[in-house]
Structures are given as structure tokens and as C-alpha cells.
Write an enzyme that holds these catalytic residues in place. Structure first.
Site, PDB file in Angstrom:
ATOM      1  CE  LYS A 158      -1.731   1.776   3.951  1.00 47.52           C
ATOM      2  NZ  LYS A 158      -1.125   2.462   5.063  1.00 47.52           N
ATOM      3  CG  ASP A 245      -1.692   5.713   6.763  1.00 43.91           C
ATOM      4  OD1 ASP A 245      -0.896   5.397   5.903  1.00 43.91           O
ATOM      5  OD2 ASP A 245      -1.303   5.947   8.058  1.00 43.91           O
ATOM      6  CG  HIS A 250      -4.381  -1.212   8.128  1.00 49.19           C
ATOM      7  ND1 HIS A 250      -3.900  -2.070   7.267  1.00 49.19           N
ATOM      8  CD2 HIS A 250      -3.498  -0.261   8.191  1.00 49.19           C
ATOM      9  CE1 HIS A 250      -2.563  -1.706   6.758  1.00 49.19           C
ATOM     10  NE2 HIS A 250      -2.417  -0.594   7.483  1.00 49.19           N
ATOM     11  CE  LYS A 350       0.021   7.403  11.843  1.00 46.04           C
ATOM     12  NZ  LYS A 350       0.435   6.407  12.098  1.00 46.04           N
TER      13      LYS A 350
HETATM   14  C1  BG6 Z   1       0.487   1.513   8.199  1.00 49.06           C
HETATM   15  C2  BG6 Z   1       0.205   2.832   8.402  1.00 49.06           C
HETATM   16  O1  BG6 Z   1      -0.010   0.739   7.163  1.00 49.06           O
HETATM   17  O2  BG6 Z   1       0.047   0.806   9.430  1.00 49.06           O
HETATM   18  C3  BG6 Z   1       1.006   3.419   9.650  1.00 49.06           C
HETATM   19  O3  BG6 Z   1       0.651   3.446   7.079  1.00 49.06           O
HETATM   20  C4  BG6 Z   1       0.527   2.842  10.859  1.00 49.06           C
HETATM   21  O4  BG6 Z   1       0.719   4.893   9.577  1.00 49.06           O
HETATM   22  C5  BG6 Z   1       0.932   1.342  10.673  1.00 49.06           C
HETATM   23  O5  BG6 Z   1       1.473   3.379  11.854  1.00 49.06           O
HETATM   24  C6  BG6 Z   1       0.304   0.668  11.766  1.00 49.06           C
HETATM   25  O6  BG6 Z   1       0.656  -0.576  11.720  1.00 49.06           O
HETATM   26  P1  BG6 Z   1       0.523  -1.693  13.118  1.00 49.06           P
HETATM   27  O7  BG6 Z   1       0.901  -2.940  12.809  1.00 49.06           O
HETATM   28  O8  BG6 Z   1       1.918  -0.979  13.875  1.00 49.06           O
HETATM   29  O9  BG6 Z   1      -0.563  -1.309  13.990  1.00 49.06           O
END
Ligand code: BG6
Length: 503
Positions: A158, A245, A250, A350
Site C-alpha cells: 500500500k 492511510d 486496515h 495518532k
Molecule cells: C501502516 C500505516 O499501514 O500501519 C501507519 O501506514 C501505521 O501509519 C501502521 O502506523 C500501523 O501498523 P501496526 O501494525 O503498527 O498497527
């Protein structure tokens, strides 16, 4: 709690053929932080077929030795000390090479072709961890250099587009060279153990399925809260924001796995067809409804744990007047027979006060209370699927307080996955890379899923632009703007952490 002894996961067929694993963006952050450590783990556990080679492609002028030094420097940061065994590491380094190549220059692919000389037995995998703007040029150049055949696999990182039109363009251009069955679009959340465990919980047990519907579920919340800021990705993030993002990929994937119908089998298209139907059933959020059903937030400066955290618009790479959101909360409705009437609240941000990701299914209250009201909290049952930092499942029940009378108090039935299975937990990329090598795309996202997700996201962006141009500010180190509480409280509900504090 007893842990489950001596259980081994049945190993699916490994990748029988050795692999020529080529990473575009081989000196980039993703490769060094995630892919190399994951490949090293697979190597250490003899999961890579002997003869496998790792070829990193980048524009940097590095010979193999210098590249291996770079790998080592970063591995010392990203591989845990107990796993960083010198013998294994030395042997692993010997399979890693570097090819200097400007991916935007078709004539340079002869260098890669020379490095990949066809040995007649290797499986080729091209992993594009590079700028998505280059995807189509890379695919076309690989094909023109004679490096693609029907067994070649392509992995795409992505972001896959920034809206529907750009995602369609990427899919169309990549499809000129690769068949859909050869393409593996990564969403690393699908590689996480507790996310797969959600499927096990729903479809490997009979007790949840009859209750898993609007008649019994009041509401569902899906939260992915982070304490980190944008780190050194300000330039990318400022053009993207939390909706593109995190939510487009997700959070919508988590929503799909939570809401989908049982697939006929755990197999690529069966699973992805069901996820697609959820995306197609999402009620559009558009026009003025975005002000009512969404919250966009941006963090401001604050002292967090005694440290001064700058406002988002002071982060490196972020424009001074940025209106990019670092927090989103949404009320989502899934218009189908199973879910009409049950809202799904999604939230991600965040610089929040706590790092956690969880899915909480809130069941309806009992129809009639027969026990005397002692003033103690009487909760509705809730199932909490914890994705991180803890991995587990908790079912909150009302139970009798020992002693005279019939006073109830909430208590959890608690399954901690790390305690239950004392085995090394695979990180998401290990699982997903192994699936690529085995050619199993069940946990990857199909072109139509990506496009349907974007077609739901685009009107939200448009609605924001027209009716909600400035994000609501929240303090770094908080749980987001108050409006996020109002969003859920308006419907008579609460976010899980507020409920947990009360019970
Ligand atoms: C990524 C995003 O896909 O996933 C980031 O671009 C984010 O901004 C990250 O911090 C979070 O992933 P995880 O596995 O740390 O929850």
C-alpha cells in the site's frame, strides 16, 4: 490458566521451489525494518527452500558487501537479540545481493535480467516496496525484459491509489502484465495472528454464529489507536491522512472480517467474495451526512509523559497550514439482512493516550432483570477481541458475587493467546511472505475489494472538503476530539474504555 501443551500448527505445504525473491525498494525503510527481518526468521526456521536468493534492487551504488553491511546495521535494531544468532545471520547474508537499478529506466532492466539468469527451477517473486507511481513502469519493464512468465508472482504494498480513479489505474496497468491470481496486494493487518483468530473464533465455534447478527448485537466498535505520530513520514502522511492511510485498508478489512457471512471454505475467492459483499453493503457517507457521522481530528501540541510533543503541523514534512486529519471516527452502517440496525463505530488516530487495537462486539442487554438491583453495575455482555499490544479474547459476563443473596458483578472469561500457546508468535510479514511463496492469496486483497473500498471512501473525502474542511483539534496524548465521544453517546452507547472504567 492452563496453556495448551504440545500443540503444533499443521504446516501447510511449504514453497517447494527455490525462490528468486526480488525487492524493489530494497534499501528502503519497509524492506529494512519489516521484510528482511521476516525473511531472516523464515530462513532461520528453514522455511525457505534451499537455493532461495534475495535480490534487493535500488538506485544506490552498493556492492553486495556494502549492502550486507547495511542489512546488518539495521538488523541489529529490528531483529531481537535472542534471534540474532551470528551463524544463522552469516548464512542468511550469503543469499542476499544488491542490484543497482533506476526502476524508471526500462533499459536498466538488463542488469536485473543478468542477475536473475533463468535456472529453470526457481519461482520468481517481485515485491514492489517502492513508489506506487512506479508500479506500472516496473511491471512493463519486467515484462519487456522477459522476466515474467505465468508462474511469476507480484506483491504490491500500500498505498494502492489515493482514490478510486488512481486505484483503478494501478489495477489496470498491473493487469496488463500479471493475472489477478499472480498478484498479492498486502494489507499487513490480515497477517496478524489475532486477526486470523477472529475467523477461527467465528467459524471454528458454533456458539457465536447464532448471536452474530443485529437481533443480538447492539453495536460493534473497531479501534486502532496509536501513540506514535507521523515519525519521518510527514511528506507521505500529509497527502494521505488517517482516512486513506488506515481506514480505507486496515479498518475496512477488520470490518469485513467481523461482518462477513461464513464463506463456504477457507479459500481465496470464497473468503474474498464474502468480504466484497460487506464493502458493497456499506451505506454511503456523503454530502452533509459526513458532519453528522464522522469526526476528523488533528493533534495539537501537548506535554506527553513529561515530553513536549509538537502539533501535527510542526512535524517534519507537514505543511504549516495542513488540514490533514490524524484521527478519524465514523459511524458505519452495513445495509444487509444480518446487520441492519447494528451500527459499527470505527476509530483510528495518532498520538493518542494509549496504543491498542481491538474489536468489541456489544451484545444486547438481558430482556428482563430478575435479580435485585444492588446498585452494582449490570453490564451487557461484550466480546473483546484484542489485536495489540495484547493478543487475546475476553468475554465479559455478569457473575454472582460469592456470599448471601444474588448480587451480580461483571467478570471476564479471558483467553490470552500468548499464554495459551507458548510458541513464538509470527509477525504479520512472516505469515504473508510465506503465503506468497506458497501461492496462497486468501489473506491478500483482491482488485475489486480495493476499488469498492475506495468508492466508499471518496464521497467521505468529498463531503469533508465541502462541509468539514477543518479538522477538530485534540491534544496529543488524549483519546481524540470530544466529538468522537459525542458521535457514539448520541446513540446511547460508549467507547469501550469509558465502559470499562465504569464497570
Ligand atoms: C501502516 C500505516 O499501514 O500501519 C501507519 O501506514 C501505521 O501509519 C501502521 O502506523 C500501523 O501498523 P501496526 O501494525 O503498527 O498497527
Amino acid at each position: 490458566m492452563n496453556h495448551v501443551q504440545g500443540v503444533k500448527a499443521t504446516e501447510p505445504e511449504g514453497a517447494a521451489r527455490p525462490c528468486q525473491f526480488v525487492i524493489f525498494g530494497g534499501t528502503g525503510d519497509l524492506a529494512l525494518r519489516k521484510l528482511i527481518p521476516a525473511l531472516f526468521s523464515l530462513y532461520r526456521e528453514s522455511r525457505l527452500t534451499p537455493g532461495t536468493r534475495l535480490i534487493a534492487v535500488s538506485r544506490k551504488t552498493l556492492n553486495n558487501e556494502a549492502y550486507r553491511e547495511l542489512l546488518e546495521e539495521r538488523a541489529r535494531i529490528h531483529v531481537t537479540a535472542s534471534e540474532f544468532r551470528p551463524d544463522d545471520w552469516e548464512a542468511f547474508l550469503r543469499i542476499a545481493e544488491h542490484v543497482e537499478l533506476d526502476a524508471s529506466q526500462p533499459d536498466q532492466y538488463t542488469k536485473l535480467a543478468a542477475a536473475l539468469e533463468d535456472d529453470g527451477k526457481s519461482q520468481r517473486v517481485f515485491y514492489l516496496a517502492t513508489l506506487p507511481a512506479l508500479y506500472h513502469e516496473v511491471c512493463a519493464s519486467l515484462s519487456n525484459a522477459g522476466l515474467v512468465d505465468s508462474s511469476t508472482r507480484l506483491v504490491l504494498e500500500k498505498p494502492l491509489g489515493s482514490d478510486l480513479a488512481s486505484a483503478q489505474r494501478v489495477n489496470r496497468e498491473v493487469a496488463r502484465v500479471f493475472d489477478e491470481r499472480q498478484i498479492f496486494r498486502i494489507d499487513h493487518y490480515l497477517g496478524k495472528e489475532p486477526v486470523q483468530n477472529l475467523l477461527a473464533l467465528r467459524f471454528g465455534n458454533s456458539i457465536f454464529e447464532p448471536l452474530w447478527r443485529a437481533a443480538h448485537v447492539d453495536y460493534v466498535e473497531i479501534s486502532v489507536c496509536e501513540t506514535i505520530g507521523v515519525e519521518d513520514r510527514g511528506g507521505y502522511y500529509d497527502r494521505s491522512g488517517a482516512l486513506r492511510d488506515m481506514v480505507q485498508n486496515h479498518l475496512l478489512q477488520l470490518l469485513c472480517l467481523t461482518a462477513m457471512e461464513p464463506p463456504v471454505r477457507f479459500e481465496e475467492n470464497a473468503v474474498r467474495n464474502e468480504k466484497l459483499k460487506v464493502l458493497q453493503a456499506l451505506r454511503p457517507l456523503e454530502g452533509r451526512t459526513v458532519r453528522e457521522k464522522t469526526v476528523r481530528g488533528q493533534y495539537t501540541a501537548s506535554a506527553v509523559d513529561g515530553r513536549e510533543v509538537p502539533a501535527y503541523y510542526f512535524e517534519k514534512g507537514v505543511s504549516a497550514e495542513s488540514a490533514t486529519e490524524t484521527f478519524v471516527a465514523l459511524k458505519v452502517e452495513v445495509d444487509n439482512w444480518r446487520w441492519t440496525g447494528t451500527p459499527f463505530y470505527l476509530r483510528t488516530g495518532k498520538r493518542m493516550s494509549k496504543r491498542f487495537s481491538e474489536i468489541v462486539v456489544h451484545f444486547k442487554p438481558v430482556a428482563h432483570r430478575i435479580f435485585q438491583d444492588t446498585g452494582a453495575p449490570h453490564i451487557s455482555n461484550r466480546l473483546v477481541i484484542q489485536l495489540q499490544p495484547d493478543e487475546g479474547v475476553e468475554l465479559l459476563l455478569n457473575t454472582k458475587i460469592p456470599g448471601q443473596g444474588m448480587s451480580l458483578h461483571p467478570a471476564p472469561l479471558d483467553l490470552n493467546l500468548a499464554d495459551a500457546f507458548r510458541r513464538r508468535r509470527w509477525v504479520a510479514y512472516e505469515r504473508l511472505l510465506m503465503d506468497v511463496l506458497r501461492g496462497d492469496s486468501t489473506l491478500f486483497v483482491r482488485a475489486d475489494e480495493i476499488e469498492t473500498a475506495w468508492s466508499w471512501i471518496d464521497p467521505i473525502e468529498a463531503g469533508w472538503e465541502a462541509h468539514y474542511a477543518h479538522p477538530t483539534l485534540y491534544k496529543a496524548g488524549s483519546m481524540g476530539p470530544d466529538r468522537a465521544n459525542e458521535l457514539i453517546e448520541r446513540d446511547g452507547y460508549q467507547w469501550h474504555e469509558a465502559l470499562a472504567a465504569d464497570s
